[in-house]
Design an enzyme around this catalytic site. Structure first.
Site, PDB file in Angstrom:
ATOM      1  N   ARG A 191      35.610  63.931  38.925  1.00 33.86           N
ATOM      2  CA  ARG A 191      35.270  65.284  39.387  1.00 33.86           C
ATOM      3  C   ARG A 191      36.117  65.663  40.603  1.00 33.86           C
ATOM      4  NH1 ARG A 191      29.313  63.746  39.365  1.00 33.86           N
ATOM      5  NH2 ARG A 191      28.597  64.165  37.235  1.00 33.86           N
ATOM      6  N   ARG A 216      13.480  59.211  35.385  1.00 31.75           N
ATOM      7  CA  ARG A 216      14.426  59.924  36.240  1.00 31.75           C
ATOM      8  C   ARG A 216      14.675  61.289  35.601  1.00 31.75           C
ATOM      9  NH1 ARG A 216      20.832  59.543  36.396  1.00 31.75           N
ATOM     10  NH2 ARG A 216      21.143  60.799  38.255  1.00 31.75           N
ATOM     11  N   GLU A 267      17.525  52.624  42.805  1.00 33.42           N
ATOM     12  CA  GLU A 267      16.843  53.856  42.396  1.00 33.42           C
ATOM     13  C   GLU A 267      15.617  53.557  41.524  1.00 33.42           C
ATOM     14  OE1 GLU A 267      20.962  54.993  41.418  1.00 33.42           O
ATOM     15  OE2 GLU A 267      20.266  57.040  41.659  1.00 33.42           O
ATOM     16  N   ASN A 283      15.675  55.972  32.326  1.00 29.21           N
ATOM     17  CA  ASN A 283      16.703  56.929  32.716  1.00 29.21           C
ATOM     18  C   ASN A 283      17.442  57.328  31.440  1.00 29.21           C
ATOM     19  OD1 ASN A 283      18.888  58.310  33.687  1.00 29.21           O
ATOM     20  ND2 ASN A 283      19.528  56.744  35.148  1.00 29.21           N
ATOM     21  N   HIS A 320      21.333  62.519  43.572  1.00 27.91           N
ATOM     22  CA  HIS A 320      21.234  61.127  44.062  1.00 27.91           C
ATOM     23  C   HIS A 320      20.121  60.986  45.101  1.00 27.91           C
ATOM     24  CE1 HIS A 320      25.830  60.753  43.193  1.00 27.91           C
ATOM     25  NE2 HIS A 320      25.151  60.198  42.191  1.00 27.91           N
TER      26      HIS A 320
END
Ligand code: ADP
Length: 400
Positions: free
Chosen positions: A244, A94, A387, A10, A183
């Protein structure tokens, strides 16, 4: 003996996370993190399963050097887990944005790389770094297949009514401006585990998964496919996150830019990095700090949490409406896995959906658990995400 070891990577703009997974039993043989690539103070942190953490501090000017160091660590006499790179069957990467091009994981080819590069317009911070990681592996592991696993792919099943924005249609036709969602690997993994834990076929379940980490998103999964999700064209839409803003009136963006004389870059930076619970609480983007501040009576910290919980609860309710029912709401990622208080606060809005929390069962961190109370007609669950395992499974599946 069949080679079953998969390297999962990743790559961020200045970091690289990795795991070497043995697919014979789906366990991580080693994992680690390279930080500050191309910046002063770069280092690699490596940990073999059951071993101590090893830190290597040295100049790491680029991703190719970083991948090279990972290879050395994996083969190291003391803390390594393989004798030779040839023990690695394939590498799974990823990739953040696959646009409308990728509905599932793919083996990397020149055409795939060109398409990932094209999608970089939609994810300028992530996709270029993901590509650099792929190219570094191609150089250092020649002949080893590379697979790209996209954050957006799982959500490509969303219907038009969920992904279209009500703006001039030409903007969708010209630039593909629409909701994509992120996600995806996490939502997919958690939904599959939910079905396994409930002992029911996923095709018969209506699940809302809440991935609550630094970035956060909610996904409506009907019969095993994503039908809606809270992140949009970019990860900024939807929930209130660590830094965010999530949803707000788009007109407020123009208003603030005009009043404060901000450029688009400055505005984007404010909404992505200086907003969320960090801005509301004035304390931190980390929930542990905010909860500590609450415990000391900090009212703004409590208000930040109230706004955060309320937004998640509203999304769960709207997704139950979208699916015309709900069998399970499932929490995952840093906050979802480790925050019983957060789960309880969100579930306190969901009684009308048949959810009741058993506080004793909910007192759990980082473990799989159905914490719904007796008499609940829908399940409330916590499932740690994985993941990397989804990436490794997809990679192995394509390289058999
Ligand atoms: P990322 O999106 O970076 O992968 P994670 O899923 O690791 O994020 O989530 C990170 C967040 O999880 C942290 O910012 C922190 O707020 C939260 N978190 C981690 N551990 C705990 C804990 N024990 N209690 C509450 N929150 C936690």
């Amino acid at each position: 003996m069949q080679i079953m070891k998969i390297l999962v990577l990743n790559c961020g703009s200045s970091s690289l996370k990795y795991q070497l997974i043995d697919m014979a039993n789906e366990t991580a043989l080693a994992k680690g993190l390279v930080e500050r690539i191309g910046i002063d103070g770069s280092r690699l942190e490596h940990k073999r399963d059951g071993g101590e953490k090893t830190q290597i501090v040295q100049d790491i000017p680029n991703h190719e050097v970083a991948v090279g160091l990972v290879m050395e660590a994996l083969q190291h006499a003391d803390y390594g887990v393989i004798k030779d790179v040839s023990e690695i069957k394939a590498a799974g990467h990823r990739v953040v944005h696959g646009g409308e091009h990728f509905t599932k994981s793919v083996i990397v080819t020149d055409v795939v790389k060109a398409t990932i590069s094209e999608c970089a317009a939609l994810a300028p911070l992530h996709n270029p770094a993901n590509l650099i990681g792929i190219e570094a592996c191609e150089k250092l592991m020649p002949g080893v297949p590379q697979v790209a696993v996209f954050d957006t792919a799982f959500h490509q099943t969303m219907p038009e009514k969920a992904y279209l924005y009500a703006i001039p249609y030409g903007l969708y036709e010209k630039y593909k401006v629409r909701k994509y969602g992120f996600h995806g690997t996490s939502h997919k993994y958690v939904a599959a585990r939910t079905a396994e834990m409930l002992g029911k076929p996923i095709e018969q379940l209506k699940i809302v998964t809440c991935h609550l980490g630094n970035g956060a998103s909610v996904c409506a999964i009907d019969g095993g496919v994503s039908v809606d999700t809270s992140m949009g064209l970019t990860p900024l839409e939807g929930l209130v996150m660590g830094t965010r803003s999530g949803d707000m009136d788009p007109a407020a963006v123009a208003f603030i830019m005009e009043k404060e004389g901000l450029t688009t870059k400055q505005m984007e930076n404010m909404l992505n990095k200086e907003s969320g619970v960090l801005a509301l609480s004035g304390v931190s983007s980390d929930f542990r700090d905010i909860e500590d501040a609450c415990a000391q009576g900090n009212e703004r910290a409590q208000m930040a949490l109230d706004v955060y919980h309320y937004r998640v609860a509203r999304y769960v309710g709207s997704y139950a409406a979208a699916m015309n029912g709900l069998d399970a709401v499932v929490f995952t990622a840093g906050v979802g896995e480790n925050g019983p208080e957060t789960r309880e606060a969100i579930c306190s809005y969901l009684g009308y959906l048949g959810i009741k929390v058993d506080n004793e069962k909910n007192a759990v961190r980082g473990k799989e658990r159905d914490f719904s109370a007796e008499g609940s007609t829908a399940h409330a669950m916590v499932i740690p995400t994985n993941e990397e395992l989804v990436i490794a499974r997809d990679t192995l599946g394509l390289c058999k």
